[in-house]
Design an enzyme around this catalytic site. Structure first.
Site, PDB file in Angstrom:
ATOM      1  N   PHE A 190     -32.812  41.960 -12.849  1.00  0.00           N
ATOM      2  CA  PHE A 190     -34.174  42.441 -12.593  1.00  0.00           C
ATOM      3  C   PHE A 190     -34.964  41.236 -12.077  1.00  0.00           C
ATOM      4  O   PHE A 190     -34.782  40.122 -12.578  1.00  0.00           O
ATOM      5  CB  PHE A 190     -34.834  42.945 -13.882  1.00  0.00           C
ATOM      6  CG  PHE A 190     -34.350  44.304 -14.324  1.00  0.00           C
ATOM      7  CD1 PHE A 190     -35.059  45.457 -13.985  1.00  0.00           C
ATOM      8  CD2 PHE A 190     -33.193  44.432 -15.074  1.00  0.00           C
ATOM      9  CE1 PHE A 190     -34.611  46.710 -14.392  1.00  0.00           C
ATOM     10  CE2 PHE A 190     -32.739  45.681 -15.473  1.00  0.00           C
ATOM     11  CZ  PHE A 190     -33.449  46.824 -15.140  1.00  0.00           C
ATOM     12  N   GLU A 227     -24.776  39.167 -13.308  1.00  0.00           N
ATOM     13  CA  GLU A 227     -24.569  39.747 -14.636  1.00  0.00           C
ATOM     14  C   GLU A 227     -24.150  41.214 -14.489  1.00  0.00           C
ATOM     15  O   GLU A 227     -24.841  41.981 -13.814  1.00  0.00           O
ATOM     16  CB  GLU A 227     -25.869  39.627 -15.439  1.00  0.00           C
ATOM     17  CG  GLU A 227     -26.250  38.183 -15.708  1.00  0.00           C
ATOM     18  CD  GLU A 227     -27.743  37.954 -15.920  1.00  0.00           C
ATOM     19  OE1 GLU A 227     -28.469  38.927 -16.173  1.00  0.00           O
ATOM     20  OE2 GLU A 227     -28.174  36.787 -15.819  1.00  0.00           O
ATOM     21  N   PRO A 239     -36.046  31.701 -14.962  1.00  0.00           N
ATOM     22  CA  PRO A 239     -35.218  30.515 -15.261  1.00  0.00           C
ATOM     23  C   PRO A 239     -34.564  29.924 -14.014  1.00  0.00           C
ATOM     24  O   PRO A 239     -34.172  28.765 -14.018  1.00  0.00           O
ATOM     25  CB  PRO A 239     -34.149  31.064 -16.225  1.00  0.00           C
ATOM     26  CG  PRO A 239     -34.749  32.294 -16.804  1.00  0.00           C
ATOM     27  CD  PRO A 239     -35.612  32.875 -15.710  1.00  0.00           C
ATOM     28  N   HIS A 245     -39.487  44.683 -16.760  1.00  0.00           N
ATOM     29  CA  HIS A 245     -38.561  45.355 -15.834  1.00  0.00           C
ATOM     30  C   HIS A 245     -39.320  46.009 -14.682  1.00  0.00           C
ATOM     31  O   HIS A 245     -38.865  46.984 -14.107  1.00  0.00           O
ATOM     32  CB  HIS A 245     -37.737  46.426 -16.562  1.00  0.00           C
ATOM     33  CG  HIS A 245     -36.927  45.913 -17.690  1.00  0.00           C
ATOM     34  ND1 HIS A 245     -37.469  45.619 -18.917  1.00  0.00           N
ATOM     35  CD2 HIS A 245     -35.607  45.629 -17.785  1.00  0.00           C
ATOM     36  CE1 HIS A 245     -36.523  45.177 -19.723  1.00  0.00           C
ATOM     37  NE2 HIS A 245     -35.390  45.159 -19.065  1.00  0.00           N
ATOM     38  N   GLU A 302     -29.645  32.734 -15.417  1.00  0.00           N
ATOM     39  CA  GLU A 302     -30.104  32.856 -14.031  1.00  0.00           C
ATOM     40  C   GLU A 302     -30.138  31.510 -13.315  1.00  0.00           C
ATOM     41  O   GLU A 302     -29.836  31.430 -12.127  1.00  0.00           O
ATOM     42  CB  GLU A 302     -31.474  33.545 -13.966  1.00  0.00           C
ATOM     43  CG  GLU A 302     -31.421  35.052 -14.245  1.00  0.00           C
ATOM     44  CD  GLU A 302     -31.270  35.386 -15.717  1.00  0.00           C
ATOM     45  OE1 GLU A 302     -31.464  34.476 -16.547  1.00  0.00           O
ATOM     46  OE2 GLU A 302     -30.946  36.540 -16.045  1.00  0.00           O
TER      47      GLU A 302
END
Lengths: 338, 410
Positions: free
Chosen positions: A83, A29, A89, A129, A60
């Site tokens: 991250f 991404e 996922p 995060h 993901e």
């Protein structure tokens, strides 16, 4: 030699690996045109074209699922999960597929994929995060898991991971991207510019996966750390005056048990550090292994200093983070106990 | 305006449960030969109707009709019939072997033989299938040795994957058959990645992804569609809609969508439904999709409409959740009977030759079984070494596994 940040070292590793091997493909991404939210892939699309470095949908499981297909085809995909907190996922693809493909097909198919993910706290990233999910990977047979603590290793470990015939997870401590953070969040930021491990060889090189590095030799207590906690440990040793031997594990799987064993048998004491939550963390594995290998050399119980068993908090970040004060206290405590 | 009517949860139910009379009157079956065959390079938005029709070639009298007919020479059709018959016989022998306790588990293809057998012939050597657990027809039609399949099913000393996986979880790279996974849907997106890799490398190979109607509900189905759409990946995306996901009828995964194929439309992926019990139609549609993929026009979503005539696996008893007579009422018939009728109608086959072929295939499969059992079964005879389980976790065995292998005494 050049003085690089960890980000520049990682970018450089991608660049050199792509230059020497057409099979290396980099995606994720925001990874393509923009060069990644942390800039670790900056300029690669411009240099190698859109079919070798490209932007991917926010998906993901799709990132890793397609990466597995590419690796099985014979490419060397290097996939960035923006991250580590976003990897869940993809967990099924990593655990049930990438990790087991070689074994379940008896080597008929293999999966030489590299999965990079910024990890750890220290940037006010809150619970989505800041996580350190290494134990969720070290528990899986078939994965290699590495955590660099400096630019030199970040480059060498990434190059080694790309060459590796098996899936490698690289957890990059994001708080170390721009400097060797030691946990003193209230002090001015220290850049990699003046650090000897920020001095990075211009040429392509690899750092062996499975070998720890001793960052400080000492006689009194062995500190097992990786990532950001290596720097915290060094500072804590200096501040307390405890003669700690600080081992930077670099690779969690495979683990360099030999280096650990030699050190603990010498010092007779062991403190284990990580940012991740305590219960069932990788520290539990480390203390179990040290106990099994060195029990009769131990002069004090093994102590773990870790994040608390809570979600990673936002405003209370520095109460959660196992900084130099907590590590220092553990060093002093382990020296007292007999 | 206030609305105080209590809400109720909608849970779809199949039309027929045990004790009911099967009723497929709501299931529209287009007349064979009626569905149009557009040029394979037609834009997806111009062929949306294909997601709501069913491509059929063979009619009730075994005649091949319409624009999708004619992709086969007579000899190849005879091979096709033999592949399907071999698969059915193979299933029968292995089901019995499981019941005799020679292995732990088996999954048969009864009623679905045409799907994989016909599809395989539309792809080339070098292409890669990412199958689910009911596509052994890909192996049989690709000439993979029956004995080797049985060696895997028995997890015996000659099992190519060394006893590491449950029966029927084959892996055969040289035959374009990706290692099977039991986590459903995961490989749908891996196939897309494989196709992307071929495009990245400038090669000419394509991939075929396989998934069942039930597993289209998995997130990996959506992931695959997104990536296939974005990168125009050279991959054929196959949904085998056999009406049942274990005990769950296809309406639970499909929801209120009209067809599974129609899911392709939102992604700009051309979608087409085919009569999965029609050997000729499956092959023609597969060829059409392969041409799209090979010419750089990207993916095609194919819904193979078929019926799972047997249980999900040897651990399943379908009489507990669906009417026993449902399979007999299935309007698309039996794939072997339909191709046989066609071959008889063109004077390429006869009942006598069919009986003779059945006997030959019985012998062939029995011989393979004997050969495989000489290598052992799950419960007796030669077996893979326990030492083997420590191999192939990594290319090179790390110290902790060496230590564990030693501890285990191997």
């Amino acid at each position: 030699m050049a003085q690089l940040t960890m980000i520049e070292a990682i970018q450089n590793a991608h660049d050199l690996a792509m230059e020497r091997d057409d099979r290396v493909v980099v995606y994720g991404e925001d990874v393509g045109y923009f060069g990644g939210v942390f800039r670790c892939t900056a300029g690669l699309q411009q240099k190698y074209g859109t079919s070798r470095c490209f932007d991917a949908p926010i998906n993901e499981s799709g990132l890793i699922g397609t990466g597995i297909g590419m690796a099985a085809y014979g490419l060397r995909p290097v996939v960035e999960i923006q991250f580590a907190d976003y990897m869940y996922p993809a967990y099924d693809q990593i655990v049930s597929e990438a990790a087991r493909l070689r074994h379940r097909s008896a080597g008929d198919f293999t999966c030489p994929i590299v999965i990079r993910m910024p990890t750890g706290g220290g940037i006010y990233g809150g619970q989505t995060h800041s996580q350190s999910p290494e134990a969720l990977f070290t528990h899986v047979a078939g994965l290699k898991v590495v955590v660099p603590s400096n630019p030199q290793d970040a480059k060498g470990l990434l190059c080694a991971a790309i060459e590796d015939p098996d899936p490698v997870i690289i957890l990059e401590p994001k708080r170390l991207y721009n400097g060797p953070f030691d946990g003193h969040h209230d002090r001015p930021v220290v850049p990699w510019k003046k650090h000897e491990l920020g001095e990075v060889n211009d040429a392509y090189y690899t750092t062996e996966i499975g070998k720890a590095a001793i960052r400080r030799e000492g006689q009194d207590v062995t500190v097992l750390a990786y990532g950001t906690m290596v720097h915290v440990a060094l500072t804590a040793a200096q501040e307390t005056g405890v003669d700690a031997e600080v081992i930077d594990l670099r690779s969690l799987i495979p683990l360099d048990l030999e280096t650990i064993e030699v050190s603990v048998k010498k010092t007779g004491r062991c403190v284990v550090l990580h940012e991740a939550t305590k219960t069932s963390g990788f520290g539990a594995e480390l203390s179990a292994q040290v106990q099994e290998a060195c029990f009769y050399h131990l002069e004090a119980p093994i102590i773990r200093v870790t994040g608390w068993d809570t979600p990673y908090p936002h405003a209370q970040e520095w109460d959660y983070f196992p900084g130099p004060a907590r590590v220092g206290a553990a060093l002093k405590s382990v020296m007292k106990e007999h | 305006m206030s609305n105080s009517v209590p809400l109720t949860l909608h849970v779809p139910e199949p039309g027929c449960r045990p004790g009911d009379t099967p009723d497929f009157s709501g299931f529209e079956v287009p007349v064979a030969g009626e569905t149009r065959r557009p040029d394979p390079l037609t834009a997806p938005e111009d062929i949306r109707d294909l997601a709501f029709s069913i491509v059929r070639v063979l009619d009730d009298d075994g005649e091949a009709k319409g624009p999708w007919a004619g992709t086969f020479e007579k000899e190849a059709l005879l091979d096709g019939l033999r592949h399907m018959m071999t698969l059915r016989t193979f299933d029968d022998r292995m089901l019995r072997a499981q019941r005799q306790g020679k292995t732990s588990f088996y999954m048969q293809h009864l009623g679905e033989e045409a799907v994989a057998c016909a599809f395989r012939l539309a792809l080339r050597d070098g292409d890669m299938h990412f199958p689910t657990y009911r596509q052994a027809g890909l192996l049989i039609a690709g000439g993979y040795p029956l004995t080797t399949m049985m060696n895997q099913i028995y997890s015996n000393a000659a099992d190519p994957i060394k006893g590491r996986q449950m029966p029927i979880f084959y892996s055969a790279k040289d035959h374009g058959f990706f290692s099977l996974s039991g986590n459903l849907g995961t490989q749908f997106v891996q196939a897309v990645g494989w196709g992307m890799a071929s495009a990245i490398s400038g090669d000419t190979k394509i991939a075929a992804a396989w998934i069942g109607d039930g597993s289209t509900a998995e997130t990996d189905f959506h992931s695959a569609m997104v990536f296939a759409s974005t990168y125009k990946a050279p991959v054929i995306l196959n949904i085998v809609n056999n009406q049942w996901a274990i005990s769950t009828f296809q309406g639970i995964a499909r929801g209120n969508a009209t067809t599974f194929a129609a899911r392709g439309h939102g992604f700009g992926i051309p979608a087409i439904r085919v009569d999965g019990n029609d050997y000729l139609a499956v092959h023609a549609v597969a060829r059409w999709a392969a041409e799209r993929a090979r010419s750089g026009h990207g993916s095609t979503l194919i819904e193979h409409v078929t019926y799972r005539s047997g249980g999900h696996s040897t651990s399943d008893d379908p009489s507990a959740y669906r009417a026993k007579e449902e399979g007999h009422s299935w309007p698309l018939g039996d794939p072997i009977e339909r191709l046989k009728a066609h071959l008889i109608s063109i004077d390429a086959w006869s009942d006598d030759r069919h009986k003779q072929a059945e006997a030959e295939i019985q012998d062939e499969v029995r011989f393979a079984q004997k050969e495989a059992e000489a290598n052992g079964t799950l419960i007796s005879g030669p077996a893979p070494s326990p030492r083997d389980m420590f191999e192939d976790v990594y290319a090179e065995m790390p110290p902790h596994l060496r230590a564990q292998r030693q501890e285990a005494g191997f």
